[in-house]
Design a protein around this motif. Structure first.
Motif, mmCIF file in Angstrom:
data_model
loop_
_atom_site.group_PDB
_atom_site.id
_atom_site.type_symbol
_atom_site.label_atom_id
_atom_site.label_comp_id
_atom_site.label_asym_id
_atom_site.label_seq_id
_atom_site.Cartn_x
_atom_site.Cartn_y
_atom_site.Cartn_z
ATOM 1 N N ARG A 12 0.850 -1.180 0.000
ATOM 2 C CA ARG A 12 0.000 0.000 0.000
ATOM 3 C C ARG A 12 0.889 1.233 0.000
ATOM 4 O O ARG A 12 2.017 1.203 0.500
ATOM 5 C CB ARG A 12 -0.917 0.026 1.230
ATOM 6 C CG ARG A 12 -2.005 -1.039 1.205
ATOM 7 C CD ARG A 12 -2.883 -0.970 2.442
ATOM 8 N NE ARG A 12 -3.819 -2.082 2.500
ATOM 9 C CZ ARG A 12 -4.613 -2.343 3.537
ATOM 10 N NH1 ARG A 12 -4.587 -1.540 4.614
ATOM 11 N NH2 ARG A 12 -5.428 -3.379 3.529
ATOM 12 N N TYR A 14 1.210 5.598 0.651
ATOM 13 C CA TYR A 14 0.688 6.678 1.491
ATOM 14 C C TYR A 14 1.382 7.993 1.133
ATOM 15 O O TYR A 14 2.580 8.020 0.817
ATOM 16 C CB TYR A 14 0.917 6.362 2.976
ATOM 17 C CG TYR A 14 0.278 5.070 3.396
ATOM 18 C CD1 TYR A 14 -1.031 5.048 3.865
ATOM 19 C CD2 TYR A 14 0.969 3.863 3.281
ATOM 20 C CE1 TYR A 14 -1.641 3.848 4.217
ATOM 21 C CE2 TYR A 14 0.369 2.663 3.644
ATOM 22 C CZ TYR A 14 -0.930 2.659 4.099
ATOM 23 O OH TYR A 14 -1.531 1.481 4.439
ATOM 24 N N VAL A 16 2.714 11.614 2.343
ATOM 25 C CA VAL A 16 3.186 12.251 3.576
ATOM 26 C C VAL A 16 3.798 13.603 3.226
ATOM 27 O O VAL A 16 4.226 13.843 2.095
ATOM 28 C CB VAL A 16 4.241 11.384 4.303
ATOM 29 C CG1 VAL A 16 3.620 10.101 4.822
ATOM 30 C CG2 VAL A 16 5.421 11.076 3.387
ATOM 31 N N ASP A 176 -3.220 -3.696 7.469
ATOM 32 C CA ASP A 176 -4.122 -2.851 8.254
ATOM 33 C C ASP A 176 -3.446 -2.378 9.542
ATOM 34 O O ASP A 176 -3.607 -1.227 9.961
ATOM 35 C CB ASP A 176 -5.400 -3.618 8.594
ATOM 36 C CG ASP A 176 -6.224 -3.965 7.368
ATOM 37 O OD1 ASP A 176 -6.171 -3.195 6.387
ATOM 38 O OD2 ASP A 176 -6.916 -4.993 7.391
ATOM 39 N N GLU A 179 -0.953 0.273 8.632
ATOM 40 C CA GLU A 179 -1.652 1.471 8.179
ATOM 41 C C GLU A 179 -2.137 2.290 9.368
ATOM 42 O O GLU A 179 -2.073 3.531 9.345
ATOM 43 C CB GLU A 179 -2.821 1.090 7.286
ATOM 44 C CG GLU A 179 -3.617 2.286 6.785
ATOM 45 C CD GLU A 179 -4.663 1.910 5.761
ATOM 46 O OE1 GLU A 179 -5.858 2.013 6.092
ATOM 47 O OE2 GLU A 179 -4.273 1.512 4.641
ATOM 48 N N SER A 180 -2.624 1.636 10.389
ATOM 49 C CA SER A 180 -3.096 2.348 11.574
ATOM 50 C C SER A 180 -1.990 3.210 12.175
ATOM 51 O O SER A 180 -2.219 4.372 12.540
ATOM 52 C CB SER A 180 -3.606 1.333 12.602
ATOM 53 O OG SER A 180 -4.039 1.991 13.777
ATOM 54 N N LEU A 182 0.652 4.411 10.579
ATOM 55 C CA LEU A 182 0.977 5.494 9.647
ATOM 56 C C LEU A 182 -0.066 6.605 9.685
ATOM 57 O O LEU A 182 0.266 7.798 9.693
ATOM 58 C CB LEU A 182 1.100 4.939 8.224
ATOM 59 C CG LEU A 182 2.414 4.234 7.897
ATOM 60 C CD1 LEU A 182 2.298 3.452 6.596
ATOM 61 C CD2 LEU A 182 3.560 5.245 7.803
ATOM 62 N N VAL A 183 -1.331 6.222 9.702
ATOM 63 C CA VAL A 183 -2.406 7.225 9.725
ATOM 64 C C VAL A 183 -2.331 8.041 11.010
ATOM 65 O O VAL A 183 -2.521 9.270 10.999
ATOM 66 C CB VAL A 183 -3.777 6.539 9.569
ATOM 67 C CG1 VAL A 183 -4.899 7.541 9.820
ATOM 68 C CG2 VAL A 183 -3.915 5.944 8.166
ATOM 69 N N ASP A 184 -2.048 7.374 12.121
ATOM 70 C CA ASP A 184 -1.903 8.089 13.389
ATOM 71 C C ASP A 184 -0.765 9.098 13.332
ATOM 72 O O ASP A 184 -0.791 10.129 14.034
ATOM 73 C CB ASP A 184 -1.657 7.105 14.533
ATOM 74 C CG ASP A 184 -2.898 6.299 14.884
ATOM 75 O OD1 ASP A 184 -4.003 6.702 14.451
ATOM 76 O OD2 ASP A 184 -2.767 5.271 15.570
ATOM 77 N N ALA A 187 -0.042 10.229 7.953
ATOM 78 C CA ALA A 187 -0.017 9.785 6.560
ATOM 79 C C ALA A 187 -1.441 9.630 6.030
ATOM 80 O O ALA A 187 -2.382 9.378 6.779
ATOM 81 C CB ALA A 187 0.731 8.472 6.439
ATOM 82 N N ARG A 188 -1.599 9.757 4.714
ATOM 83 C CA ARG A 188 -2.899 9.594 4.050
ATOM 84 C C ARG A 188 -2.773 8.524 2.969
ATOM 85 O O ARG A 188 -1.778 8.500 2.227
ATOM 86 C CB ARG A 188 -3.363 10.907 3.402
ATOM 87 C CG ARG A 188 -3.464 12.075 4.360
ATOM 88 C CD ARG A 188 -3.950 13.334 3.633
ATOM 89 N NE ARG A 188 -3.139 13.643 2.464
ATOM 90 C CZ ARG A 188 -1.995 14.294 2.508
ATOM 91 N NH1 ARG A 188 -1.485 14.700 3.673
ATOM 92 N NH2 ARG A 188 -1.322 14.549 1.401
ATOM 93 N N THR A 189 -3.783 7.675 2.886
ATOM 94 C CA THR A 189 -3.779 6.668 1.822
ATOM 95 C C THR A 189 -3.724 7.345 0.465
ATOM 96 O O THR A 189 -4.509 8.250 0.175
ATOM 97 C CB THR A 189 -5.044 5.788 1.906
ATOM 98 O OG1 THR A 189 -5.097 5.176 3.193
ATOM 99 C CG2 THR A 189 -5.022 4.716 0.836
#
Length: 500
Positions: A12, A14, A16, A176, A179-180, A182-184, A187-189
């Motif tokens: 995936r 992301y 940044v 997943d 990703e959690s 990174l998003v925290d 970062a954005r998908t």
């Protein structure tokens, strides 16, 4: 010529900010260790046709220098987070795509030349993530990218992105989990499936979406594009000798032929008769390969389930020799067809017809009823024509019913986005009839093959087994014909749409 090395890529991407900090992944979850970043400088040239036909299909072809996997890379889409990557060594820097890759793309390039379309330089910082046993489970790459694409208006872009790629047998759920983290960290998908797609941007528009109240041409066009894309994917599979790819190519060609004939008034193209004729030719060229697969599977299934006293002699070895020899000949015939000018002309015409479906045929709910009703009527007519027949004539007639059932089912598939549940139950019953008659036809096709196996295997001590199987086939076919009568009655009494 090098045989491509094949790898499965599960990753995936992301977006940044330029000043973002890559987070720590090691902690209470799967990841317990995180290496220090290792730097690589990558220089990649991307290839495509002038019309970006590979990008439109989600395919990436590049020549990359630098890094641990320098070489030619062909990436084929598999699923949302998964791609298959074929790698070939660099070779001479002459700008020519290796033939072992370019030949796989013939149904996509349609005879157009593959050209350098973009250039990307990446400063990559890779971090390997490990689990509690020290096993590498994923790699996180922090990419600082500079990209340039030519054309009428050259474009230069710079950005930073993070890729997370699973290693080996790592569980898909790990994506997943990472990703959690990174998003925290902010970062954005990424909305882009690849660096190249981001760089090209709106030069390649997003796939067309059918409106809520579409024109009939929109619905038929979307289906034709979907099946043409399936044909192109299966074409690559056949060239690579991927299991079941011949079957998928035949199915896609049949669905295209069926839709073009059923909805010819909507497609409204003078090339339809020629294209459908050539699709039938293609099916004939692929037929021996597919029929061989089906008959071998049928024979082996019977042998595996037969009582030991009926399997006399070295049956398995005999089948392996016989079907392997036949499979090689059938595959050579299929490949010869795909590599010929006649097939190239066919996919070129298909591309033109599929991409040019008019969208002024009228409201889909009104216009699409008649073609489906007509297909259903031909199915009923074919069934009535089988009444009172026996022997070879009945087998031939039931094969005709099967073909008409398949065409009716495919017609239902085309209109399902519009009519949904109104056509679902009827389609299911049609499919049941089609599949039963398909199994019946498999036994019909297998009959002469099994007879020949018995004759040729006499001197090798296996003739008895194939004689038993040949006799069994008659009873199996008779049982299927009786079941067809019941299935047909169920279809006629079933929940057919009122407008049929």
């Amino acid at each position: 010529m090098n045989r491509p090395v094949v790898e499965i890529e599960r990753e995936r991407k992301y977006e940044v900010a330029q000043d973002a900090v890559v987070p720590e992944f090691a902690g209470g979850g799967t990841v317990q260790g995180q290496d220090a970043p290792a730097e690589e400088r990558l220089d990649a040239t991307y290839y495509d046709t002038a019309g970006f036909s590979l990008v439109r299909a989600g395919i990436t072809l590049r020549r990359r220098v630098g890094g641990h996997d320098a070489g030619w890379h062909l990436k084929l889409p598999v699923g949302p987070d998964e791609r298959e990557e074929l790698q070939v060594p660099l070779g001479a820097d002459d700008g020519k795509v290796p033939p072992e890759l370019s030949r796989l793309l013939r149904a996509h390039t349609l005879g157009s030349k593959l050209l350098p379309i973009a250039h990307l330089k990446t400063d990559r910082f890779s971090r390997r993530l490990t689990d509690s046993s020290g096993q590498v489970v994923a790699t996180v790459t922090d990419d600082h990218v500079t990209g340039e694409v030519g054309g009428e208006t050259a474009r230069l872009d710079r950005w930073r992105e993070i890729e997370v790629e699973l290693a080996g047998d790592a569980a898909p759920e790990l994506l997943d989990e990472l990703e959690s983290t990174l998003v925290d960290a902010g970062a954005r998908t990424s909305r882009w499936p690849s660096k190249l797609r981001r760089l090209i941007g709106d030069r390649v528009p997003d796939a067309q979406v059918v409106a809520k109240q579409p024109d009939a041409g929109e619905v038929v066009g979307a289906n034709l594009r979907e099946q043409f894309a399936a044909l192109q994917r299966a074409d690559i599979g056949v060239r690579r000798d991927v299991e079941d790819s011949v079957h998928r190519l035949r199915v896609a060609s049949r669905k295209l032929r069926s839709a073009l004939r059923t909805f010819s008034s909507i497609v409204d193209d003078d090339r339809i008769p020629g294209v459908t004729r050539e699709l039938k030719w293609l099916g004939g060229e692929l037929g021996p390969a597919r029929d061989g697969e089906v008959v071998e599977a049928l024979v082996r299934e019977w042998v595996d389930g037969a009582p030991a006293e009926l399997v006399v002699g070295p049956v398995d070895q005999f089948l392996t020799r016989r079907f392997s020899r036949d499979a090689v000949a059938a595959r050579e015939r299929a490949l010869e067809a795909l590599q010929g000018e006649r097939y190239l002309a066919l996919v070129q015409e298909l591309d033109a017809v599929v991409s040019g479906v008019p969208t002024d045929a009228g409201p889909a709910k009104n216009v699409l009823r008649k073609p489906v009703r007509k297909a259903a009527g031909k199915l009923r007519k074919a069934e009535k024509a089988a009444h009172g027949l026996s022997g070879r004539e009945l087998e031939h007639a039931l094969h005709g019913v099967r073909k008409k059932a398949k065409r009716a089912r495919y017609a239902a598939d085309v209109v399902r986005p519009v009519f949904g549940g109104k056509v679902r139950a009827w389609r299911k019953n049609v499919k049941t009839v089609q599949q039963l008659l398909g199994a019946h036809q498999d036994w019909v096709v297998a009959g002469p093959v099994v007879y020949r196996l018995g004759v040729d295997g006499h001197d090798e001590g296996v003739g008895f087994t194939f004689g038993v199987l040949y006799g069994t086939g008659g009873g199996v076919r008779e049982g299927m014909r009786r079941e067809f009568v019941s299935r047909w009655q169920q279809l006629e009494k079933g929940a057919a749409p009122k407008w049929l």
